[in-house]
Design an enzyme around this catalytic site. Structure first.
Site, short mmCIF file in Angstrom:
data_model
loop_
_atom_site.label_atom_id
_atom_site.label_comp_id
_atom_site.label_asym_id
_atom_site.label_seq_id
_atom_site.Cartn_x
_atom_site.Cartn_y
_atom_site.Cartn_z
N SER A 17 43.06 32.15 60.17
CA SER A 17 43.85 33.39 60.23
C SER A 17 44.14 33.81 61.67
O SER A 17 45.27 34.25 61.95
CB SER A 17 43.13 34.51 59.48
OG SER A 17 43.15 34.26 58.09
N LYS A 67 35.20 39.18 49.15
CA LYS A 67 36.38 39.78 48.52
C LYS A 67 36.02 40.78 47.41
O LYS A 67 36.61 41.87 47.33
CB LYS A 67 37.30 38.69 47.96
CG LYS A 67 38.00 37.86 49.04
CD LYS A 67 38.98 36.87 48.43
CE LYS A 67 39.70 36.08 49.50
NZ LYS A 67 40.72 35.17 48.92
N ASN A 88 41.66 40.97 49.81
CA ASN A 88 41.74 40.04 50.93
C ASN A 88 42.41 40.66 52.16
O ASN A 88 42.46 40.03 53.21
CB ASN A 88 42.47 38.75 50.53
CG ASN A 88 43.98 38.89 50.50
OD1 ASN A 88 44.51 39.99 50.28
ND2 ASN A 88 44.69 37.80 50.70
N ASP A 103 46.91 37.27 47.73
CA ASP A 103 46.76 35.85 47.38
C ASP A 103 47.84 35.38 46.40
O ASP A 103 48.44 34.32 46.58
CB ASP A 103 45.37 35.60 46.78
CG ASP A 103 44.27 35.62 47.83
OD1 ASP A 103 44.55 35.29 49.00
OD2 ASP A 103 43.12 35.97 47.48
N GLY A 129 41.60 25.32 35.94
CA GLY A 129 40.57 26.14 36.56
C GLY A 129 40.68 27.60 36.16
O GLY A 129 41.74 28.07 35.73
N ALA A 133 40.53 32.07 42.57
CA ALA A 133 41.92 31.78 42.91
C ALA A 133 42.79 31.81 41.66
O ALA A 133 43.93 32.29 41.70
CB ALA A 133 42.03 30.42 43.60
N ILE A 219 46.40 24.13 45.20
CA ILE A 219 46.03 25.08 46.23
C ILE A 219 45.18 24.43 47.32
O ILE A 219 44.98 24.99 48.38
CB ILE A 219 45.31 26.33 45.67
CG1 ILE A 219 43.94 25.97 45.11
CG2 ILE A 219 46.18 27.02 44.62
CD1 ILE A 219 43.09 27.19 44.80
#
Length: 283
Positions: A17, A67, A88, A103, A129, A133, A219
């Site tokens: 970041s 988070k 986030n 996100d 999944g 995420a 991802i």
């Protein structure tokens, strides 16, 4: 006075970041601004949030493992963070610190950037999944107009909890062993697991039932082209790698902190790839 922003996590040395945001600070000529890493052990999180403004920070990003804890600690949230129960991005407002979640925005923005022909409304989505995420991605896909979200997960109870918690209106749960049925007629296949990441085993799933027109995305971005994306490309499916999600999710926070909406450019992408020791994949 220097306007400071940070990314908070534990550990935090891996975060890219600062590379992204400091590139934008330089590109857009934001005076007296800096973006830093802030290592925050879990036991110091609440004290850090209380002191953030006193230390000169006007906002922050939040990464693992904080988070959910930041969501619980803050009194104000945007609608997305409130739904996901995860934060986030932190923005200082007149009412105090507000938790946001970008996100899902980053995921959709990456698809629109790299595959502008794709429309969520064109058919069912298959999501591999049901972790953190996956929550953000499922909510974003529903908001974007996906008519059905098919969740393929090894643990059915976890997938069911995701559907119930987010109150997804058009979701179906599939066993991992029944993934082929989920792929039939799909418009998008997205891997939200860590399978295929460097150091993890590859995602082992047959794509035989997936329509040739379906977009495939992952991802995972280390490696940039995972085994899933390679297999999809080999059979003619359009593909999108996961790096753009990282880049695009940073856009709304930067705009909120500095009043400039930054662009995700090839220059930025190349900068991050170089930092990762990677080069752009040649198809």
């Amino acid at each position: 006075m220097i306007r400071k922003v940070c990314v908070m996590g534990w550990p935090i040395t891996h975060s890219r970041s600062p590379l992204i945001h400091n590139h934008w600070i330089k590109t857009y000529g934001i005076a007296d601004a800096v973006y830093e890493r802030l290592a925050v052990p879990p036991q110091e999180l609440n004290a850090t949030l209380r002191s953030l403004n006193d230390w000169g920070f006007i906002g922050a990003n939040v990464t693992v493992p904080h988070k959910e804890a930041v969501f619980a600690a803050l009194m104000r949230h945007d609608a997305v963070a409130a739904r996901l129960k995860a934060v986030n991005t932190i923005v200082t407002t007149d009412m105090g610190l507000e938790g946001r979640n970008t996100d899902g925005y980053g995921f959709i923005a990456n698809l629109k950037d790299r595959a502008p022909f794709w429309l969520a409304s064109d058919g069912p989505v298959v999501m591999l999944g049901a972790g953190g995420a996956a929550r953000a991605i499922a909510a974003a896909l529903e908001a974007e107009g996906a008519p059905e979200i098919r969740i393929v997960n090894r643990t059915r109870t976890r997938a069911a909890a995701l559907v119930d918690d987010l109150k997804l209106k058009a979701a179906r749960i599939y066993e991992w062993t029944d993934a082929a049925s989920a792929l039939a007629g799909a418009n998008l296949l997205v891997n939200t697991t860590t399978l295929g990441m460097k150091g993890e085993r590859d995602l082992d799933i047959s794509l035989d039932a997936l329509p040739a027109r379906a977009l495939v995305t992952d991802i995972v971005y280390t490696p940039l082209e995972t085994a899933l994306l390679r297999a999809a490309r080999a059979r003619g499916n359009p593909t999108v790698d996961g790096l753009g999600m990282l880049l695009h999710q940073a856009v709304p926070g930067f705009e909120a902190w500095f009043g400039v909406r930054p662009q995700v450019t090839p220059e930025l992408r190349a900068l991050v790839l170089a930092d990762m020791g990677l080069a752009e994949e040649k198809n």
